[in-house]
Design a protein around this motif. Structure first.
Motif, PDB file in Angstrom:
ATOM      1  N   ILE A  90       0.834  -1.208   0.000  1.00 16.23           N
ATOM      2  CA  ILE A  90       0.000   0.000   0.000  1.00 16.23           C
ATOM      3  C   ILE A  90       0.869   1.258   0.000  1.00 16.23           C
ATOM      4  CG2 ILE A  90      -1.622   1.342   1.395  1.00 16.23           C
ATOM      5  CD1 ILE A  90      -2.971  -1.309   2.109  1.00 16.23           C
ATOM      6  N   TYR A  91       1.958   1.238   0.743  1.00 19.80           N
ATOM      7  CA  TYR A  91       2.886   2.379   0.732  1.00 19.80           C
ATOM      8  C   TYR A  91       3.445   2.601  -0.670  1.00 19.80           C
ATOM      9  CZ  TYR A  91       7.063   5.142   1.616  1.00 19.80           C
ATOM     10  OH  TYR A  91       8.036   6.102   1.566  1.00 19.80           O
ATOM     11  N   CYS A  92       3.833   1.511  -1.340  1.00 19.70           N
ATOM     12  CA  CYS A  92       4.364   1.635  -2.697  1.00 19.70           C
ATOM     13  C   CYS A  92       3.295   2.119  -3.675  1.00 19.70           C
ATOM     14  CB  CYS A  92       4.935   0.295  -3.160  1.00 19.70           C
ATOM     15  SG  CYS A  92       6.428  -0.184  -2.283  1.00 19.70           S
ATOM     16  N   ILE A  93       2.057   1.677  -3.482  1.00 16.48           N
ATOM     17  CA  ILE A  93       0.967   2.136  -4.340  1.00 16.48           C
ATOM     18  C   ILE A  93       0.761   3.642  -4.157  1.00 16.48           C
ATOM     19  CG2 ILE A  93      -1.540   2.044  -4.640  1.00 16.48           C
ATOM     20  CD1 ILE A  93      -1.345  -0.976  -4.117  1.00 16.48           C
ATOM     21  N   ASN A  94       0.882   4.121  -2.926  1.00 13.61           N
ATOM     22  CA  ASN A  94       0.699   5.551  -2.672  1.00 13.61           C
ATOM     23  C   ASN A  94       1.791   6.398  -3.321  1.00 13.61           C
ATOM     24  OD1 ASN A  94      -1.651   5.267  -1.219  1.00 13.61           O
ATOM     25  ND2 ASN A  94      -0.583   5.048   0.715  1.00 13.61           N
ATOM     26  N   LEU A  95       2.947   5.802  -3.578  1.00 15.67           N
ATOM     27  CA  LEU A  95       4.030   6.538  -4.216  1.00 15.67           C
ATOM     28  C   LEU A  95       3.840   6.648  -5.727  1.00 15.67           C
ATOM     29  CD1 LEU A  95       7.149   5.143  -2.326  1.00 15.67           C
ATOM     30  CD2 LEU A  95       5.985   7.317  -1.987  1.00 15.67           C
ATOM     31  N   LEU A  96       2.993   5.803  -6.304  1.00  9.98           N
ATOM     32  CA  LEU A  96       2.768   5.836  -7.746  1.00  9.98           C
ATOM     33  C   LEU A  96       1.944   7.060  -8.130  1.00  9.98           C
ATOM     34  CD1 LEU A  96       1.870   2.103  -8.392  1.00  9.98           C
ATOM     35  CD2 LEU A  96       4.003   3.248  -8.953  1.00  9.98           C
ATOM     36  N   PRO A  97       2.256   7.644  -9.267  1.00 10.70           N
ATOM     37  CA  PRO A  97       1.484   8.816  -9.711  1.00 10.70           C
ATOM     38  C   PRO A  97       0.182   8.395 -10.402  1.00 10.70           C
ATOM     39  CG  PRO A  97       3.272   8.400 -11.235  1.00 10.70           C
ATOM     40  CD  PRO A  97       3.425   7.410 -10.116  1.00 10.70           C
ATOM     41  N   LEU A  98      -0.788   7.995  -9.610  1.00  9.41           N
ATOM     42  CA  LEU A  98      -2.089   7.569 -10.130  1.00  9.41           C
ATOM     43  C   LEU A  98      -3.171   8.549  -9.686  1.00  9.41           C
ATOM     44  CD1 LEU A  98      -1.925   3.768  -9.264  1.00  9.41           C
ATOM     45  CD2 LEU A  98      -1.604   4.785 -11.506  1.00  9.41           C
ATOM     46  N   ASP A  99      -4.281   8.492 -10.362  1.00 16.72           N
ATOM     47  CA  ASP A  99      -5.433   9.276  -9.940  1.00 16.72           C
ATOM     48  C   ASP A  99      -5.977   8.706  -8.630  1.00 16.72           C
ATOM     49  OD1 ASP A  99      -5.291  10.914 -12.140  1.00 16.72           O
ATOM     50  OD2 ASP A  99      -6.614   9.654 -13.352  1.00 16.72           O
ATOM     51  N   PRO A 100      -6.594   9.533  -7.794  1.00 13.99           N
ATOM     52  CA  PRO A 100      -7.104   9.055  -6.498  1.00 13.99           C
ATOM     53  C   PRO A 100      -8.053   7.854  -6.573  1.00 13.99           C
ATOM     54  CG  PRO A 100      -7.095  11.431  -6.528  1.00 13.99           C
ATOM     55  CD  PRO A 100      -6.704  10.986  -7.917  1.00 13.99           C
ATOM     56  N   PRO A 101      -8.948   7.760  -7.565  1.00 14.92           N
ATOM     57  CA  PRO A 101      -9.810   6.569  -7.586  1.00 14.92           C
ATOM     58  C   PRO A 101      -9.007   5.277  -7.790  1.00 14.92           C
ATOM     59  CG  PRO A 101     -10.740   8.271  -9.002  1.00 14.92           C
ATOM     60  CD  PRO A 101      -9.383   8.743  -8.579  1.00 14.92           C
ATOM     61  N   PHE A 102      -7.940   5.354  -8.595  1.00 14.92           N
ATOM     62  CA  PHE A 102      -7.126   4.163  -8.825  1.00 14.92           C
ATOM     63  C   PHE A 102      -6.329   3.783  -7.581  1.00 14.92           C
ATOM     64  CE2 PHE A 102      -7.566   5.886 -13.197  1.00 14.92           C
ATOM     65  CZ  PHE A 102      -8.328   4.838 -13.708  1.00 14.92           C
ATOM     66  N   HIS A 103      -5.897   4.784  -6.827  1.00 11.64           N
ATOM     67  CA  HIS A 103      -5.233   4.512  -5.550  1.00 11.64           C
ATOM     68  C   HIS A 103      -6.177   3.740  -4.629  1.00 11.64           C
ATOM     69  CE1 HIS A 103      -1.360   6.577  -5.470  1.00 11.64           C
ATOM     70  NE2 HIS A 103      -1.904   7.546  -6.207  1.00 11.64           N
ATOM     71  N   GLN A 104      -7.392   4.220  -4.539  1.00 12.84           N
ATOM     72  CA  GLN A 104      -8.352   3.590  -3.636  1.00 12.84           C
ATOM     73  C   GLN A 104      -8.687   2.168  -4.088  1.00 12.84           C
ATOM     74  OE1 GLN A 104     -11.889   5.852  -3.046  1.00 12.84           O
ATOM     75  NE2 GLN A 104     -12.667   4.495  -1.450  1.00 12.84           N
ATOM     76  N   ILE A 105      -8.872   1.973  -5.379  1.00 14.42           N
ATOM     77  CA  ILE A 105      -9.175   0.634  -5.895  1.00 14.42           C
ATOM     78  C   ILE A 105      -8.014  -0.311  -5.615  1.00 14.42           C
ATOM     79  CG2 ILE A 105      -9.532  -0.686  -8.023  1.00 14.42           C
ATOM     80  CD1 ILE A 105     -11.112   1.758  -9.065  1.00 14.42           C
ATOM     81  N   ALA A 106      -6.793   0.144  -5.842  1.00 19.92           N
ATOM     82  CA  ALA A 106      -5.620  -0.700  -5.608  1.00 19.92           C
ATOM     83  C   ALA A 106      -5.483  -1.046  -4.130  1.00 19.92           C
ATOM     84  CB  ALA A 106      -4.364   0.004  -6.112  1.00 19.92           C
ATOM     85  N   ARG A 107      -5.729  -0.076  -3.250  1.00 20.20           N
ATOM     86  CA  ARG A 107      -5.637  -0.353  -1.811  1.00 20.20           C
ATOM     87  C   ARG A 107      -6.705  -1.357  -1.381  1.00 20.20           C
ATOM     88  NH1 ARG A 107      -4.506   5.536  -1.103  1.00 20.20           N
ATOM     89  NH2 ARG A 107      -6.766   5.743  -1.054  1.00 20.20           N
ATOM     90  N   VAL A 108      -7.913  -1.225  -1.914  1.00 20.57           N
ATOM     91  CA  VAL A 108      -8.983  -2.153  -1.566  1.00 20.57           C
ATOM     92  C   VAL A 108      -8.647  -3.563  -2.044  1.00 20.57           C
ATOM     93  CG1 VAL A 108     -11.392  -2.750  -2.067  1.00 20.57           C
ATOM     94  CG2 VAL A 108     -10.789  -0.419  -1.426  1.00 20.57           C
ATOM     95  N   ILE A 109      -8.092  -3.682  -3.236  1.00 19.39           N
ATOM     96  CA  ILE A 109      -7.716  -5.005  -3.756  1.00 19.39           C
ATOM     97  C   ILE A 109      -6.642  -5.639  -2.881  1.00 19.39           C
ATOM     98  CG2 ILE A 109      -6.578  -6.161  -5.687  1.00 19.39           C
ATOM     99  CD1 ILE A 109      -8.107  -4.239  -7.539  1.00 19.39           C
ATOM    100  N   VAL A 110      -5.646  -4.852  -2.491  1.00 14.54           N
ATOM    101  CA  VAL A 110      -4.579  -5.383  -1.627  1.00 14.54           C
ATOM    102  C   VAL A 110      -5.151  -5.843  -0.296  1.00 14.54           C
ATOM    103  CG1 VAL A 110      -2.492  -4.765  -0.340  1.00 14.54           C
ATOM    104  CG2 VAL A 110      -2.728  -4.099  -2.733  1.00 14.54           C
ATOM    105  N   MET A 111      -6.039  -5.056   0.290  1.00 21.19           N
ATOM    106  CA  MET A 111      -6.614  -5.425   1.578  1.00 21.19           C
ATOM    107  C   MET A 111      -7.505  -6.663   1.452  1.00 21.19           C
ATOM    108  SD  MET A 111      -5.125  -3.550   3.627  1.00 21.19           S
ATOM    109  CE  MET A 111      -5.960  -4.160   5.058  1.00 21.19           C
ATOM    110  N   LEU A 112      -8.268  -6.769   0.367  1.00 26.24           N
ATOM    111  CA  LEU A 112      -9.094  -7.962   0.167  1.00 26.24           C
ATOM    112  C   LEU A 112      -8.239  -9.215   0.043  1.00 26.24           C
ATOM    113  CD1 LEU A 112     -11.898  -6.753  -2.259  1.00 26.24           C
ATOM    114  CD2 LEU A 112     -12.146  -7.494   0.104  1.00 26.24           C
ATOM    115  N   ILE A 113      -7.146  -9.125  -0.690  1.00 27.12           N
ATOM    116  CA  ILE A 113      -6.250 -10.272  -0.825  1.00 27.12           C
ATOM    117  C   ILE A 113      -5.652 -10.634   0.525  1.00 27.12           C
ATOM    118  CG2 ILE A 113      -4.064 -11.032  -1.844  1.00 27.12           C
ATOM    119  CD1 ILE A 113      -4.860  -9.410  -4.346  1.00 27.12           C
ATOM    120  N   ALA A 114      -5.260  -9.636   1.311  1.00 24.25           N
ATOM    121  CA  ALA A 114      -4.687  -9.898   2.631  1.00 24.25           C
ATOM    122  C   ALA A 114      -5.713 -10.578   3.539  1.00 24.25           C
ATOM    123  CB  ALA A 114      -4.193  -8.605   3.257  1.00 24.25           C
ATOM    124  N   VAL A 115      -6.944 -10.103   3.526  1.00 19.91           N
ATOM    125  CA  VAL A 115      -7.988 -10.706   4.361  1.00 19.91           C
ATOM    126  C   VAL A 115      -8.264 -12.136   3.914  1.00 19.91           C
ATOM    127  CG1 VAL A 115     -10.443 -10.581   4.926  1.00 19.91           C
ATOM    128  CG2 VAL A 115      -9.030  -8.544   5.063  1.00 19.91           C
TER     129      VAL A 115
END
Length: 65
Positions: free
Chosen positions: A23-48
């Motif tokens: 998630i920290y690395c995703i936040n460093l990427l120059p993406l639009d905010p909706p893509f940041h949120q989608i990527a963080r949600v996917i990472v958290m779902l996989i972790a759960v």
């Protein structure tokens, strides 16, 4: 049973640290905010899901291979 619980705690710790790093690395990427949120949600779902797959056998739930 105690060994399985310790294994589950170690799994939770490792998955949490890896998810936080991703998630920290995703936040460093120059993406639009909706893509940041989608990527963080996917990472958290996989972790759960990883933690649940490790925890369900402790509760007596059979997981098909």
């Amino acid at each position: 049973m105690v060994a399985a619980l310790i294994g589950l705690l170690i799994t939770i710790l490792i998955v949490g640290v890896v998810a936080a790093i991703i998630i920290y690395c995703i936040n460093l990427l120059p993406l639009d905010p909706p893509f940041h949120q989608i990527a963080r949600v996917i990472v958290m779902l996989i972790a759960v899901l990883i933690v649940l797959l490790r925890a369900l056998p402790l509760l007596g739930v059979a997981i098909p291979s």
